[in-house]
Design an enzyme around this catalytic site. Structure first.
Site, PDB file in Angstrom:
ATOM      1  N   GLU A 113       0.856  -1.183   0.000  1.00 44.90           N
ATOM      2  CA  GLU A 113       0.000   0.000   0.000  1.00 44.90           C
ATOM      3  C   GLU A 113       0.903   1.248   0.000  1.00 44.90           C
ATOM      4  OE1 GLU A 113      -4.082   1.328   2.247  1.00 44.90           O
ATOM      5  OE2 GLU A 113      -2.350   0.940   3.504  1.00 44.90           O
ATOM      6  N   ALA A 134       1.772  -0.305  11.069  1.00 46.24           N
ATOM      7  CA  ALA A 134       1.273  -1.644  10.768  1.00 46.24           C
ATOM      8  C   ALA A 134       0.531  -1.578   9.438  1.00 46.24           C
ATOM      9  CB  ALA A 134       0.354  -2.149  11.878  1.00 46.24           C
ATOM     10  N   GLU A 169      -2.565  -3.707   7.043  1.00 47.49           N
ATOM     11  CA  GLU A 169      -3.673  -4.656   7.136  1.00 47.49           C
ATOM     12  C   GLU A 169      -3.724  -5.669   6.004  1.00 47.49           C
ATOM     13  OE1 GLU A 169      -5.397  -0.967   4.947  1.00 47.49           O
ATOM     14  OE2 GLU A 169      -3.951  -1.366   6.545  1.00 47.49           O
ATOM     15  N   ASN A 170      -2.594  -6.230   5.585  1.00 48.63           N
ATOM     16  CA  ASN A 170      -2.618  -7.266   4.571  1.00 48.63           C
ATOM     17  C   ASN A 170      -3.594  -8.372   4.987  1.00 48.63           C
ATOM     18  OD1 ASN A 170      -0.175  -6.021   3.348  1.00 48.63           O
ATOM     19  ND2 ASN A 170       0.794  -6.843   5.181  1.00 48.63           N
ATOM     20  N   GLU A 230      -6.065  -2.416  12.678  1.00 43.10           N
ATOM     21  CA  GLU A 230      -5.725  -3.271  11.536  1.00 43.10           C
ATOM     22  C   GLU A 230      -6.705  -4.435  11.392  1.00 43.10           C
ATOM     23  OE1 GLU A 230      -3.657  -2.022   9.588  1.00 43.10           O
ATOM     24  OE2 GLU A 230      -2.835  -0.543  10.975  1.00 43.10           O
ATOM     25  N   HIS A 235      -9.860  -3.485   9.712  1.00 40.14           N
ATOM     26  CA  HIS A 235      -9.692  -3.412   8.256  1.00 40.14           C
ATOM     27  C   HIS A 235     -10.011  -4.736   7.563  1.00 40.14           C
ATOM     28  CE1 HIS A 235      -8.248   0.518   7.238  1.00 40.14           C
ATOM     29  NE2 HIS A 235      -7.178   0.469   8.012  1.00 40.14           N
TER      30      HIS A 235
END
Length: 775
Positions: free
Chosen positions: A141, A276, A278-279, A312, A315
């Site tokens: 991102e 961090a 949020e994959n 996260e 998300h």
């Protein structure tokens, strides 16, 4: 002529910006990706096959690609396979594949073999380094998946992913999906790890990590949760594991949809650009935002870790499961996750008062939004640089505050019903902000679709001016709105901006609030009873300033402790200060109100006041008045410090510990109280001799104060501890102590050290220990 030249230039720039977007004639549905990272050479090989659909016949496919060299590319349709020529456009980070014959409309496959670099820029597929070895990891991102594989690197091009990693023997590998197999080869020094097919997701949510890691594990609602760390640190993941279990379970219930990615890994990395990321299924963290000594770590860092983790994980539903169509709506992703972060934590750790932290954060965001050069929440962006600029305090803080105000206006249950419907409708797809508030309007039967554009599509924040007039047994209340600026000239000039503002009013004569929608420049409302003041932001849920008449401020000061909740005291204190900033009230008026808060022992309220005192001392007090101001500050703070004490009491709350640290900083730094500075040096000595002997927040403040008059020996001691810290938190405590020395020669050593280490290229993960509220 000048106008024409300007218009031509603007059109040219717009055309260039538009060229950053991909054509819509080819849409991916599935990626099959194999990566072979070489950590020693800082390179990798890639092999990909992309299932796509052509919407019309074409012999060209344009994708995103950066820092990648393609060796071979073919496009197949049916039984026909054609080699493709490759044309790069480095400026737009695009690559175009061209075949001799057009590919017919319908399904096709794109096969590409390529090489890339493991860069040192903390983006794309990059090399991360600890003291002992290198790691390979990703941060895609906003627009950096294209640095790992040629891709349709825009959020609306969602697809599924099959990912395989060929890594060195002894290394572990991670990706979004659960591990399917781990087989030897190719060759004696490699092994091949294959992962399960992912859910449909945007390219920026894919993730890869390679290195040696340890883990601890738990679960929530049947979902396995693992916390990964570099060797020797896994036990510092216990705190975040407990938090994650609570958070996942909460959001399962809140959204009415079970966590959608099968497994949840959280992994701490030595070098990471964001706090961090949020994959989907594999959240990556900077180590200090994930790992902590649960027994001795500071409450402040624990709260940060819990809050970031909750953000996260939120998300996973709002951002990953449902993704914005384009980056101009990224505020909805980030604002919602920021708003949602405290929700699971309030029930888990109520004593930490996350709700008051939200109120304090809202007041800080108002400060940003009071600048003349602030931006609207929704802002167009086309290029990677423009997109990156959207990730700011407006996208996170303001969007969260506006959503909080909207929830209060609709009611929590109605708001949640709207959120559930929105997520249900758009799961595994993309949506816009218009989709969100249209759904909320439909579910709530309230004019959300009329209210929200006034907050999202124009810059700035309003101030609601309050004029109350008692007449008989009722109070006539006139509310007017205008844009609030810190710039006094702009504020006094006014403008024609208009918001639809949900205002909640509470008068001194009653305990109940009356909520109205202020839609005009000026409206009058009638409240029962004859009141000495009317609070214009009851329950502190509104995102706006409130301006009060001088007599009302004086009356509120007398009632501050007894008639207002802690959240309302934080908001009211900030509103009065806002009036000081534009000359409506004097600093003396603010200090008089602050005097009414002196009996308050609420950590969040006192933090706001202490931050303001710090600002006054640094920027408003001249040298002639500095001693007098410090004396007044000592008189104000000393009784509070005596109540709290410098030694922890059995069974006291973490909030008391944090307040003690704040008072130490205020008395030592802002008031320069000699007794406190002596006490700070004693506490610092104890903490340096044994970091577990002193509460971490207190130790951080004490060591910083000791550095004010610290000599070479003390500096050398801090530097020695910095080189061998026992936890990530201690590292940053020592790191942030270095610039707090007053000695110019020691400060030069710090500058030389920073230059040597290249700290300028490393993102700052935590604020320094003595950061005043921005005012």
């Amino acid at each position: 002529m000048k106008k024409f030249v300007l218009l031509t230039l603007m059109l040219a720039l717009c055309s260039f910006a538009g060229a950053q977007r991909l054509p819509q004639n080819v849409n991916p549905s599935h990626y099959q990706l194999t990566f072979g990272p070489d950590l020693k050479a800082a390179t990798f090989t890639g092999d990909e096959v992309i299932d796509v659909r052509f919407t019309a016949p074409s012999n060209k496919v344009t994708m995103n690609s950066a820092e990648i060299k393609i060796q071979d590319a073919t496009i197949s349709s049916g039984a026909q396979s054609q080699a493709a020529t490759v044309e790069y456009d480095e400026k737009t980070e695009q690559v175009t594949l061209t075949t001799a014959k057009p590919i017919p409309a319908g399904p096709a496959k794109i096969a590409i073999k390529y090489t890339g670099i493991l860069n040192d820029q903390l983006r794309g597929f990059y090399l991360s380094k600890s003291k002992t070895r290198s790691y390979a990891t990703t941060q895609f991102e906003n627009t950096d998946a294209r640095r790992a594989f040629p891709s349709f690197d825009e959020p609306a091009f969602k697809a599924t992913f099959d990912i395989t990693l060929i890594v060195d023997k002894g290394d572990t590998a991670f990706s979004n999906g659960r591990q399917l197999s781990d087989t030897p080869g190719p060759g004696p020094d490699k092994h091949t790890v294959k992962f399960a097919t992912t859910a449909k997701m945007s390219s920026y949510l894919a993730a890869l990590v390679v290195g040696n890691f340890e883990y601890i594990e738990g679960e929530a609602d049947g979902i396995p949760i693992r916390i990964y760390s570099t060797p020797g640190k896994k036990e510092m993941g216990r705190f975040v594991l407990g938090a994650s279990e609570q958070i996942v379970s909460y959001f399962d219930k809140y959204f009415g949809i079970k966590y959608p990615y099968g497994k949840l890994d959280l992994i701490g990395l030595p070098d990471f650009s964001a706090g961090a990321m949020e994959n989907a299924g594999l959240i990556t963290f900077r180590e200090v935002i994930l790992l902590i000594d649960e027994q001795h770590g500071s409450p402040g860092l624990k709260k940060t870790i819990a809050s970031v983790t909750s953000h996260e994980i939120a998300h996973m539903w709002f951002g990953d499961l449902v993704t914005m169509k384009w980056w101009d709506d990224v505020w909805l992703n980030e604002g919602f996750a920021t708003w949602a972060a405290s929700k699971p934590l309030l029930g888990w750790k109520p004593e930490w008062n996350f709700d008051l932290d939200d109120v304090s954060q809202n007041t800080n965001t108002l400060n940003t939004d009071s600048l003349a050069n602030t931006r609207p929440i929704h802002q167009a962006a086309e290029t990677p640089a423009q997109i990156q600029e959207l990730f700011d305090g407006i996208a996170y803080g303001k969007a969260a505050a506006v959503l909080n105000m909207l929830e209060a206006y609709l009611g929590p249950e109605t708001f949640r019903a709207g959120v559930r419907e929105y997520v249900k409708q758009h799961s595994y797809g993309n949506a816009t902000a218009d989709d969100f508030w249209t759904t909320l309007a439909k579910v709530s039967k309230r004019p959300v679709d009329q209210i929200m554009p006034t907050w999202v599509k124009q810059a700035g924040v309003p101030i609601v001016n309050v004029k109350a007039q008692c007449s008989g047994n009722s109070t006539s209340l006139t509310l007017s709105q205008q844009r609030y600026y810190y710039d006094r000239a702009k504020f006094e000039a006014g403008n024609d901006q208009l918001w639809q503002i949900p205002v909640c009013l509470r008068a001194s004569s009653t305990n109940s609030a009356k909520c109205e929608l202020l839609t005009k420049k000026e409206q009058t409302f009638i409240l029962p009873g004859c009141s000495t003041w009317v609070l214009a932001n009851a329950n502190a849920a509104g995102y706006y300033r409130a301006g009060y008449q001088a007599e009302a401020v004086r009356a509120m000061a007398k009632d501050a402790e007894g008639k207002f909740s802690p959240a309302e005291r934080i908001t009211l204190e900030a509103d009065i200060w806002a009036s000081v900033r534009v000359g409506r009230d004097s600093v003396g008026d603010y200090l008089a109100f602050a005097q009414g808060l002196q009996p308050d022992r609420t950590r969040a309220v006192m933090q706001s006041v202490l931050g303001r005192f710090n600002y006054i001392g640094q920027y408003l007090v001249n040298e002639n008045d500095r001693d007098s101001y410090r004396a007044w500050l000592r008189q104000y703070l000393t009784p509070i410090a005596k109540d709290i004490g410098w030694e922890p009491k059995p069974g006291e709350s973490d909030e008391q510990k944090t307040l003690r640290a704040g008072l130490l900083n205020a008395l030592g730094y802002d008031a320069r109280d000699s007794e406190t500075l002596v006490q700070a040096r004693k506490i610092a000595e104890r903490a340096l001799n044994d970091p577990t002997a002193v509460d971490q927040d207190l130790a951080t403040g004490a060591i910083g104060l000791a550095a004010l008059n610290g000599d070479q020996a003390f500096y050398d001691r801090i530097m020695a501890e910095l080189k061998n810290p026992k936890s990530p938190e201690l590292y940053y405590m020592y790191f942030y102590t270095l610039p707090q020395f007053s000695d110019q020669k020691l400060l030069q050593k710090t500058l030389d050290y920073a230059d040597l280490r290249g700290e300028g290229s490393t993102p700052v993960p935590l604020p320094p220990p003595r950061m005043a509220i921005t005012v």
